[in-house]
Structures are given as C-alpha cells and as structure tokens.
Motif scaffolding. Structure first.
Motif, PDB file in Angstrom:
ATOM      1  N   PRO A 105       0.799  -1.232   0.000  1.00 52.41           N
ATOM      2  CA  PRO A 105       0.000   0.000   0.000  1.00 52.41           C
ATOM      3  C   PRO A 105       0.827   1.276   0.000  1.00 52.41           C
ATOM      4  CG  PRO A 105       0.019  -0.972   2.178  1.00 52.41           C
ATOM      5  CD  PRO A 105       0.696  -1.956   1.276  1.00 52.41           C
ATOM      6  N   THR A 106       2.078   1.206   0.447  1.00 55.17           N
ATOM      7  CA  THR A 106       2.888   2.417   0.593  1.00 55.17           C
ATOM      8  C   THR A 106       3.819   2.663  -0.589  1.00 55.17           C
ATOM      9  OG1 THR A 106       4.488   1.116   1.887  1.00 55.17           O
ATOM     10  CG2 THR A 106       2.833   2.363   3.107  1.00 55.17           C
TER      11      THR A 106
ATOM     12  N   ARG B  24      -0.313   9.038   7.109  1.00 57.19           N
ATOM     13  CA  ARG B  24      -1.413   8.091   6.971  1.00 57.19           C
ATOM     14  C   ARG B  24      -1.293   6.907   7.914  1.00 57.19           C
ATOM     15  NH1 ARG B  24      -2.670   6.786   0.920  1.00 57.19           N
ATOM     16  NH2 ARG B  24      -3.217   8.989   1.100  1.00 57.19           N
ATOM     17  N   TYR B  25      -0.095   6.401   8.113  1.00 53.42           N
ATOM     18  CA  TYR B  25       0.094   5.150   8.843  1.00 53.42           C
ATOM     19  C   TYR B  25       0.905   5.301  10.128  1.00 53.42           C
ATOM     20  CZ  TYR B  25      -1.386   3.230   4.339  1.00 53.42           C
ATOM     21  OH  TYR B  25      -2.080   2.947   3.186  1.00 53.42           O
TER      22      TYR B  25
ATOM     23  N   HIS C 123      -1.955  -3.509   5.397  1.00 50.04           N
ATOM     24  CA  HIS C 123      -3.050  -2.616   5.009  1.00 50.04           C
ATOM     25  C   HIS C 123      -3.427  -2.867   3.555  1.00 50.04           C
ATOM     26  CE1 HIS C 123      -2.950  -0.011   8.597  1.00 50.04           C
ATOM     27  NE2 HIS C 123      -1.644  -0.229   8.582  1.00 50.04           N
TER      28      HIS C 123
ATOM     29  N   GLY D   5      -4.491  -1.754  -0.347  1.00 48.77           N
ATOM     30  CA  GLY D   5      -4.027  -0.688  -1.226  1.00 48.77           C
ATOM     31  C   GLY D   5      -4.977   0.493  -1.195  1.00 48.77           C
ATOM     32  N   PRO D   6      -4.474   1.701  -0.976  1.00 49.22           N
ATOM     33  CA  PRO D   6      -5.354   2.868  -0.887  1.00 49.22           C
ATOM     34  C   PRO D   6      -5.831   3.328  -2.259  1.00 49.22           C
ATOM     35  CG  PRO D   6      -3.075   3.549  -0.637  1.00 49.22           C
ATOM     36  CD  PRO D   6      -3.058   2.046  -0.719  1.00 49.22           C
ATOM     37  N   ASP D   7      -6.950   4.022  -2.277  1.00 51.06           N
ATOM     38  CA  ASP D   7      -7.551   4.456  -3.543  1.00 51.06           C
ATOM     39  C   ASP D   7      -6.663   5.402  -4.334  1.00 51.06           C
ATOM     40  OD1 ASP D   7      -9.781   2.935  -3.050  1.00 51.06           O
ATOM     41  OD2 ASP D   7     -10.953   4.594  -2.203  1.00 51.06           O
ATOM     42  N   ASP D   8      -5.786   6.141  -3.655  1.00 51.55           N
ATOM     43  CA  ASP D   8      -4.959   7.112  -4.364  1.00 51.55           C
ATOM     44  C   ASP D   8      -3.620   6.526  -4.799  1.00 51.55           C
ATOM     45  OD1 ASP D   8      -3.905   6.886  -1.827  1.00 51.55           O
ATOM     46  OD2 ASP D   8      -3.634   9.038  -1.503  1.00 51.55           O
ATOM     47  N   ASN D   9      -3.448   5.212  -4.667  1.00 50.17           N
ATOM     48  CA  ASN D   9      -2.229   4.573  -5.150  1.00 50.17           C
ATOM     49  C   ASN D   9      -2.551   3.863  -6.463  1.00 50.17           C
ATOM     50  OD1 ASN D   9       0.018   2.844  -5.638  1.00 50.17           O
ATOM     51  ND2 ASN D   9       0.556   2.954  -3.482  1.00 50.17           N
TER      52      ASN D   9
ATOM     53  N   ARG E 182      -4.079   0.171  -5.595  1.00 51.39           N
ATOM     54  CA  ARG E 182      -5.457   0.396  -5.149  1.00 51.39           C
ATOM     55  C   ARG E 182      -6.324  -0.831  -5.465  1.00 51.39           C
ATOM     56  NH1 ARG E 182      -6.340   5.253  -9.367  1.00 51.39           N
ATOM     57  NH2 ARG E 182      -6.393   4.067 -11.320  1.00 51.39           N
TER      58      ARG E 182
END
Length: 350
Positions: A12-13, A24-25, A33, A35-39, A43
C-alpha cells in the motif's frame, strides 16, 4: 517468507512520498493494510497481498529448480510475459519494470538473450534474486555470483544490476549458512564488488561502496533517525544503487527481528515494497519467520503461494553434491517448463 512479508507490507505504501506514508500510517507501519484508492499501482488490493517482487521471485525459483541450478533464459522470458498478461487481464497496474520490459521486447524481436539485458540497471534483478541465495551456498563466492549473473542475464546483464543482485543473494545465502547478519553484510559487499565486474557497463555509482556507506550512515542511530537518513540520503528509487543499499541498511538495524525490519523498510515510501522485500529476504534468512504476527493473514491473502515447498526444493539444489560449478549448456527442451509442466503456473488474479 521474509521477502513476501516485506512485499505485502510495502504494497500500500509503494510509490507514495515518505511524508504521506507517515501522515497516513504513523512513523512505522503497525500492520498489513489494503491498497489505498490514491495509489495507482496497488489500489483495490486487499491487505496482505504480495506484488511483482514475490511473484517474479517464485517464477525465478521454480525455473532454477527445473534447470537443476540454471535458469533457462527463454523460459524465464516466457513466464514473465505470461505473468504480465495475467496482470493486465485482471486490471492490475503492477506490471513489468522498465529494464525487464525493454529486454522482453527485444526477445520478441528475435534478439539473442545474451544481448537483451545489456541495458538493464534497475532493481528488478535484485528484487527477485532471493531464491538464488537459497539455492546456492555463499562459498565459494564466485560461484554464487556466477549463478546470479546467469539468472539475470536476459533482463539485467549490467555491472550495476549484477552487483546489487549479488549483494542480496549473498546476504540470504550467508544467513542460511549460519553466519551472523554483520558477517553476511560483509559478504554482501564482497559479492557486489565481484558482480560489478560482470556484464555490460552502464554509468552508475558503485553499489558495494554505497552499501558500505549506507551501513556507516545508520550505525548507532535510532531506527527513526536511521529511516530519515536512508530516505534523504540513500534513496528508495528504482535505481539498484539506491534500493539495495537502503534495504541492507534497514536490515542492519534489526538483525534479530524480521517483523520490525520489514515494517520499517515498508514505511520508507518510494519503491518501498521492493526495498522491504529485499530487507525481509536477508533478515528472514537469519531469523526464520517465527514470531511474525501476520503470517496467517499473509497466507490467506495469497493462497497460491507455496513458499515452504519451493524453499525445500531450492535447498535440495543447494545440497546436491553433483551440481557443477558452471554449465555452458541450457536444459534440454524436455526439461523446460511449459503450460503442461508440473511447475505451479500461478493464475492469481491480481
């Protein structure tokens, strides 16, 4: 297992700036975690899912076993292309890196695999080399570097890339042979020096010198201070001469703690899934995976991975008394893995 752990923590990072990761973390990741939507790369991936670092290491390890200590370059190119096709079909943006992509394009144009890797200098060879460290003893060091060079020839046959991959492989192999991490890191530097004289020349900083420098930078520092130094000075980009020294510098901070080593490496931002994968491979070879709290979650997120079975097969190659130090012939056509071969052809869907 350490490679996969670091990879999954850094999923995710990856590609995020360090300050975004921190905001964030927290200062250091405390868990797996999603995958975030902005990665744009990770994502949508669930927590614990591994990336190309682990997938390609498994492919390399399977071919090394199939070739009884050699990697067939055309079979490797084919497996990598089919892996990327599956990634594209699943909608993943986690695709081949620039050096590998260029080399495989040349393979498709009919260029000899002895020539396709002559420009490959990014960290792709080092990120997936851990199985060679499992499969080849650290002594004599020249034989290990021979195996590293042969395994990466088709995509990363430059002094910079071979030096970085040789360092990671030596760190892993020395740990399996029972050396303490401090001694293993010295062997990693020695291997990088040998590897730098192999392959084609490309301009770039000396990998062995940068590993030694990175280790000096973090010596005696707290983990928090060391991470800042690695982030600001060593770097966590795609360049071999950044990613490999960064990974080994973080490894040096946690000789007895695989979980903390991977968490800190994955908190660096940049190409931190690869940095953390290399950190995890080296530290894990010294500590084993005992005491890591997320192994069940890691296995559940990647049910196709059979890392223990692959490690056993690699160790069998390592221990084979009749393995030659060097071979000039590739495996027979009947030895090459294919769609009907007994090797695991992972269709993981990510």
């Amino acid at each position: 297992m350490g490679l996969a752990l670091g990879d999954a923590l850094g999923m995710p990072t990856q590609n995020l700036p360090r300050d975004v990761v921190r905001d964030r973390y927290g200062e250091v990741l405390a868990d797996l975690h999603p995958g975030p939507d902005d990665n744009p790369i990770s994502r949508g991936l669930p927590a614990g899912r591994v990336t190309d670092d682990t997938d390609q290491a498994v492919i390399l390890g399977e071919l090394f076993v199939a070739g009884r200590g050699q990697v067939d370059p055309l079979a490797f190119a084919d497996r990598l292309l089919r892996w990327e096709e599956r990634m594209r079909a699943s909608g993943s943006a986690d695709l081949l890196g620039p050096s590998t992509r260029r080399a495989l394009t040349l393979i498709g144009e009919g260029v000899s695999p002895d020539e396709t890797g002559r420009w490959g200098d990014t960290n792709g060879a080092a990120m997936r080399i851990a199985p060679i460290g499992v499969g080849v003893p650290v002594e004599p060091l020249s034989r290990l570097v021979d195996a590293v060079e042969q395994a990466g020839r088709v995509t990363h046959h430059t002094g910079v890339a071979i030096a970085g991959a040789a360092a990671v492989a030596a760190g892993v192999s020395a740990g399996i042979d029972g050396h303490p991490l401090t001694e293993s890191l010295r062997r990693a530097i020695d291997a990088a020096r040998l590897g730098a004289d192999r392959g084609s020349y490309v301009a770039g900083a000396d990998v062995a010198a940068r590993i030694a420098w990175a280790l000096e930078l973090v010596a005696g520092r707290s983990p928090a201070d060391a991470l800042e130094v690695v982030h600001r000075l060593v770097g966590t980009g795609l360049a071999t001469q950044e990613a490999v020294p960064a990974a080994l510098a973080v490894a040096a901070l946690f000789p007895d703690d695989l979980w903390d080593a991977c968490r800190h490496a994955a908190s660096l931002g940049g190409d931190c899934d690869t940095v953390a994968a290399m950190t995890g491979a080296v530290v894990g070879a010294h500590t084993g995976a005992g005491g890591v709290p997320v192994l069940d979650q890691l296995s559940a997120a990647n049910p196709e991975l059979e890392l223990s079975a692959l490690a056993d097969r690699l160790l069998a190659v390592r221990g084979a008394a009749d393995r030659p130090a060097e071979r000039t012939d590739w495996p027979r056509e009947t030895d090459r893995p294919s769609d009907s071969a007994g090797l695991a052809d992972r269709s993981s869907g990510y």
